[in-house]
Design a protein around this motif. Structure first.
Motif, PDB file in Angstrom:
ATOM      1  N   VAL A 173       0.853  -1.192   0.000  1.00  0.00           N
ATOM      2  CA  VAL A 173       0.000   0.000   0.000  1.00  0.00           C
ATOM      3  C   VAL A 173       0.883   1.234   0.000  1.00  0.00           C
ATOM      4  N   ILE A 174       0.609   2.165  -0.919  1.00  0.00           N
ATOM      5  CA  ILE A 174       1.397   3.402  -0.950  1.00  0.00           C
ATOM      6  C   ILE A 174       0.570   4.622  -0.530  1.00  0.00           C
ATOM      7  N   ALA A 175      -0.749   4.483  -0.478  1.00  0.00           N
ATOM      8  CA  ALA A 175      -1.609   5.597  -0.047  1.00  0.00           C
ATOM      9  C   ALA A 175      -3.009   5.064   0.202  1.00  0.00           C
ATOM     10  N   GLY A 176      -3.821   5.894   0.833  1.00  0.00           N
ATOM     11  CA  GLY A 176      -5.209   5.541   1.061  1.00  0.00           C
ATOM     12  C   GLY A 176      -6.121   6.501   0.323  1.00  0.00           C
ATOM     13  N   SER A 205     -30.780  -2.896   4.876  1.00  0.00           N
ATOM     14  CA  SER A 205     -29.859  -2.387   5.899  1.00  0.00           C
ATOM     15  C   SER A 205     -28.719  -1.581   5.277  1.00  0.00           C
ATOM     16  N   HIS A 206     -28.322  -0.501   5.974  1.00  0.00           N
ATOM     17  CA  HIS A 206     -27.067   0.203   5.695  1.00  0.00           C
ATOM     18  C   HIS A 206     -25.999  -0.466   6.555  1.00  0.00           C
ATOM     19  N   PHE A 207     -25.608  -1.662   6.209  1.00  0.00           N
ATOM     20  CA  PHE A 207     -24.786  -2.498   7.092  1.00  0.00           C
ATOM     21  C   PHE A 207     -23.388  -1.949   7.353  1.00  0.00           C
ATOM     22  N   LEU A 208     -22.826  -1.138   6.429  1.00  0.00           N
ATOM     23  CA  LEU A 208     -21.476  -0.610   6.639  1.00  0.00           C
ATOM     24  C   LEU A 208     -21.403   0.321   7.843  1.00  0.00           C
ATOM     25  N   ALA A 209     -22.522   0.944   8.182  1.00  0.00           N
ATOM     26  CA  ALA A 209     -22.544   1.864   9.323  1.00  0.00           C
ATOM     27  C   ALA A 209     -22.310   1.145  10.644  1.00  0.00           C
ATOM     28  N   GLU A 210     -22.402  -0.188  10.636  1.00  0.00           N
ATOM     29  CA  GLU A 210     -22.205  -0.966  11.854  1.00  0.00           C
ATOM     30  C   GLU A 210     -20.763  -1.435  12.029  1.00  0.00           C
ATOM     31  N   LEU A 211     -19.884  -1.111  11.076  1.00  0.00           N
ATOM     32  CA  LEU A 211     -18.476  -1.486  11.172  1.00  0.00           C
ATOM     33  C   LEU A 211     -17.704  -0.398  11.913  1.00  0.00           C
ATOM     34  N   PRO A 212     -16.491  -0.715  12.432  1.00  0.00           N
ATOM     35  CA  PRO A 212     -15.701   0.274  13.173  1.00  0.00           C
ATOM     36  C   PRO A 212     -15.374   1.507  12.339  1.00  0.00           C
ATOM     37  N   GLU A 213     -15.548   2.672  12.917  1.00  0.00           N
ATOM     38  CA  GLU A 213     -15.230   3.923  12.235  1.00  0.00           C
ATOM     39  C   GLU A 213     -13.736   3.986  11.952  1.00  0.00           C
ATOM     40  N   GLY A 214     -13.387   4.496  10.783  1.00  0.00           N
ATOM     41  CA  GLY A 214     -11.981   4.650  10.424  1.00  0.00           C
ATOM     42  C   GLY A 214     -11.427   3.527   9.567  1.00  0.00           C
ATOM     43  N   MET A 215     -12.211   2.473   9.354  1.00  0.00           N
ATOM     44  CA  MET A 215     -11.736   1.385   8.492  1.00  0.00           C
ATOM     45  C   MET A 215     -11.628   1.899   7.056  1.00  0.00           C
ATOM     46  N   PRO A 275      -5.841   9.682   3.365  1.00  0.00           N
ATOM     47  CA  PRO A 275      -4.749   9.538   2.397  1.00  0.00           C
ATOM     48  C   PRO A 275      -3.561   8.724   2.887  1.00  0.00           C
ATOM     49  N   SER A 276      -3.369   8.666   4.197  1.00  0.00           N
ATOM     50  CA  SER A 276      -2.320   7.813   4.747  1.00  0.00           C
ATOM     51  C   SER A 276      -2.988   6.681   5.514  1.00  0.00           C
ATOM     52  N   ILE A 277      -2.414   5.491   5.434  1.00  0.00           N
ATOM     53  CA  ILE A 277      -3.002   4.303   6.043  1.00  0.00           C
ATOM     54  C   ILE A 277      -2.098   3.803   7.165  1.00  0.00           C
ATOM     55  N   THR A 278      -2.706   3.438   8.286  1.00  0.00           N
ATOM     56  CA  THR A 278      -1.951   2.951   9.431  1.00  0.00           C
ATOM     57  C   THR A 278      -2.122   1.435   9.589  1.00  0.00           C
ATOM     58  N   VAL A 279      -1.227   0.844  10.355  1.00  0.00           N
ATOM     59  CA  VAL A 279      -1.317  -0.583  10.667  1.00  0.00           C
ATOM     60  C   VAL A 279      -2.630  -0.872  11.387  1.00  0.00           C
ATOM     61  N   GLU A 280      -3.015   0.004  12.290  1.00  0.00           N
ATOM     62  CA  GLU A 280      -4.248  -0.196  13.057  1.00  0.00           C
ATOM     63  C   GLU A 280      -5.465  -0.247  12.128  1.00  0.00           C
ATOM     64  N   PRO A 315      -0.708 -11.438   8.393  1.00  0.00           N
ATOM     65  CA  PRO A 315       0.350 -10.681   7.722  1.00  0.00           C
ATOM     66  C   PRO A 315       1.066  -9.716   8.659  1.00  0.00           C
ATOM     67  N   ASP A 316       2.324  -9.417   8.323  1.00  0.00           N
ATOM     68  CA  ASP A 316       3.066  -8.393   9.040  1.00  0.00           C
ATOM     69  C   ASP A 316       2.741  -7.063   8.376  1.00  0.00           C
ATOM     70  N   LEU A 317       1.764  -6.379   8.929  1.00  0.00           N
ATOM     71  CA  LEU A 317       1.249  -5.155   8.291  1.00  0.00           C
ATOM     72  C   LEU A 317       2.287  -4.053   8.208  1.00  0.00           C
ATOM     73  N   SER A 318       3.245  -4.053   9.125  1.00  0.00           N
ATOM     74  CA  SER A 318       4.275  -3.001   9.106  1.00  0.00           C
ATOM     75  C   SER A 318       5.125  -3.076   7.838  1.00  0.00           C
ATOM     76  N   LYS A 319       5.151  -4.250   7.194  1.00  0.00           N
ATOM     77  CA  LYS A 319       5.932  -4.415   5.970  1.00  0.00           C
ATOM     78  C   LYS A 319       5.099  -4.232   4.703  1.00  0.00           C
ATOM     79  N   LEU A 320       3.799  -3.972   4.902  1.00  0.00           N
ATOM     80  CA  LEU A 320       2.911  -3.856   3.748  1.00  0.00           C
ATOM     81  C   LEU A 320       2.500  -2.427   3.450  1.00  0.00           C
ATOM     82  N   ILE A 321       2.963  -1.480   4.260  1.00  0.00           N
ATOM     83  CA  ILE A 321       2.602  -0.070   4.068  1.00  0.00           C
ATOM     84  C   ILE A 321       3.860   0.740   3.840  1.00  0.00           C
ATOM     85  N   ILE A 322       3.933   1.465   2.739  1.00  0.00           N
ATOM     86  CA  ILE A 322       5.048   2.360   2.472  1.00  0.00           C
ATOM     87  C   ILE A 322       4.605   3.780   2.784  1.00  0.00           C
ATOM     88  N   SER A 323       5.157   4.353   3.837  1.00  0.00           N
ATOM     89  CA  SER A 323       4.716   5.685   4.273  1.00  0.00           C
ATOM     90  C   SER A 323       5.645   6.756   3.725  1.00  0.00           C
TER      91      SER A 323
END
Length: 313
Positions: A100-103, A204-214, A281-286, A305-313
């Protein structure tokens, strides 16, 4: 975080990038996208000239289904793709060395631009009614499919007892009207058209039930391309951060929707009501870990997966 509240954060991102106005000779970058409103962050970066000013010649390329994007990157048909996190994580789990290079955007509790609609004949009014039914999804393993299965589980339904078939957004209304499927997980403007035409009704608007920030979409490329083009990656990130600031400004709403319409070919009345999720625009491990946990619950990943190795910040 609402779009307009993002302005300060985007400004900080731009300042921290520390990039000059043009950092290299023009580089061609093809970027794959599907028919979703959150692709507005890509389109505005092109139309406002943010990519071009940094030496990137970005050409958006329409791809009907999200799961088709990883193989297109791997083959070199695309340089970058705007993928759902679930499709990205599955491709990595399957052995592709992508990063991932950006969000683009992220979910909020007010998300209403996506939903589950069903035909009157199906008798579906609750999650429990989906058992034994056939549901269309725009990409098996993509965001809406994974999120809908999570919604079913949250409501005590065994999602393995629901039949899913892959169906691109433009086909949803016709499939429902024809009776070949009982319901679809879909997005506006297709959802609005289905409901207004009477082909289906909102369950249903089912996406509204997922964690904010995903995150809803992430920009993905091959690791070897990213490592060979560090300046281009930084410029791409800066252009997306600029676009996020532009899209987040309510004063630019008309322009944003016109730019969106240029690429996804929808009439102005439809574009005017489409929901564009808040920028990320930037994606975090969390953020990505929310998806890892959701997919692990559905046995979609062979390993964590090791998420720290999958994001290029």
């Amino acid at each position: 975080m609402k779009r307009r509240e993002f302005l300060g954060t985007a400004a900080a991102l731009l300042a921290s990038a520390g990039l000059p106005g043009r950092v290299f000779a023009n580089t061609d970058v093809s970027v794959g996208y599907t028919t979703v409103s959150d692709a507005a962050y890509l389109f505005s970066a092109v139309e406002q000239g943010y990519f071009g000013k940094l030496g990137l010649d970005v050409v958006p390329r329409f791809i009907p289904l999200n799961p088709s994007l990883p193989p297109a990157i791997q083959s070199g048909s695309l340089t970058v793709a705007l993928e759902t996190p679930s499709v990205f994580l599955q491709s990595v789990d399957g052995g592709l060395d992508h990063v991932v290079i950006a969000g683009a955007a992220q979910l909020s509790k007010g998300t209403t631009g996506a939903g589950f609609v069903a035909t009157e004949a199906s008798g579906i009014k609750t999650a429990q009614d989906c058992v034994g039914k056939t549901i269309g999804a725009p990409g098996l393993g993509a965001l809406l499919h994974v999120a809908f299965r999570k919604w079913l589980r949250q409501n005590g339904v065994d999602d393995t007892k629901v039949k899913f078939v892959e169906a691109a957004f433009p086909q949803h209304n016709d499939l429902l009207r024809g009776g070949s499927i009982d319901g679809v997980v879909t997005v506006d403007p297709f959802m609005g058209r289905i409901v207004s035409s009477g082909s289906g009704r909102l369950v249903s608007h089912f996406l509204a039930e997922l964690p904010e920030g995903m995150p809803t979409l992430v920009f993905v490329t091959r690791r070897d391309w990213a490592e060979a083009h560090p300046k281009e990656v930084k410029a791409f990130q800066q252009a997306i951060a600029q676009s996020a600031e532009f899209v987040a400004d309510a004063a630019n709403d008309k322009a944003v929707r016109e730019q969106l319409g240029k690429y996804i070919k929808l009439p102005p009345p439809v574009l005017a009501t489409m929901e564009i999720n808040p920028p990320s625009p930037s994606i975090t491990v969390e953020q990505l870990n929310h998806w890892v946990e959701t997919m692990a619950e559905q046995d979609m990943l062979k390993s964590k997966p090791d998420l720290s190795k999958l994001i290029i910040s």
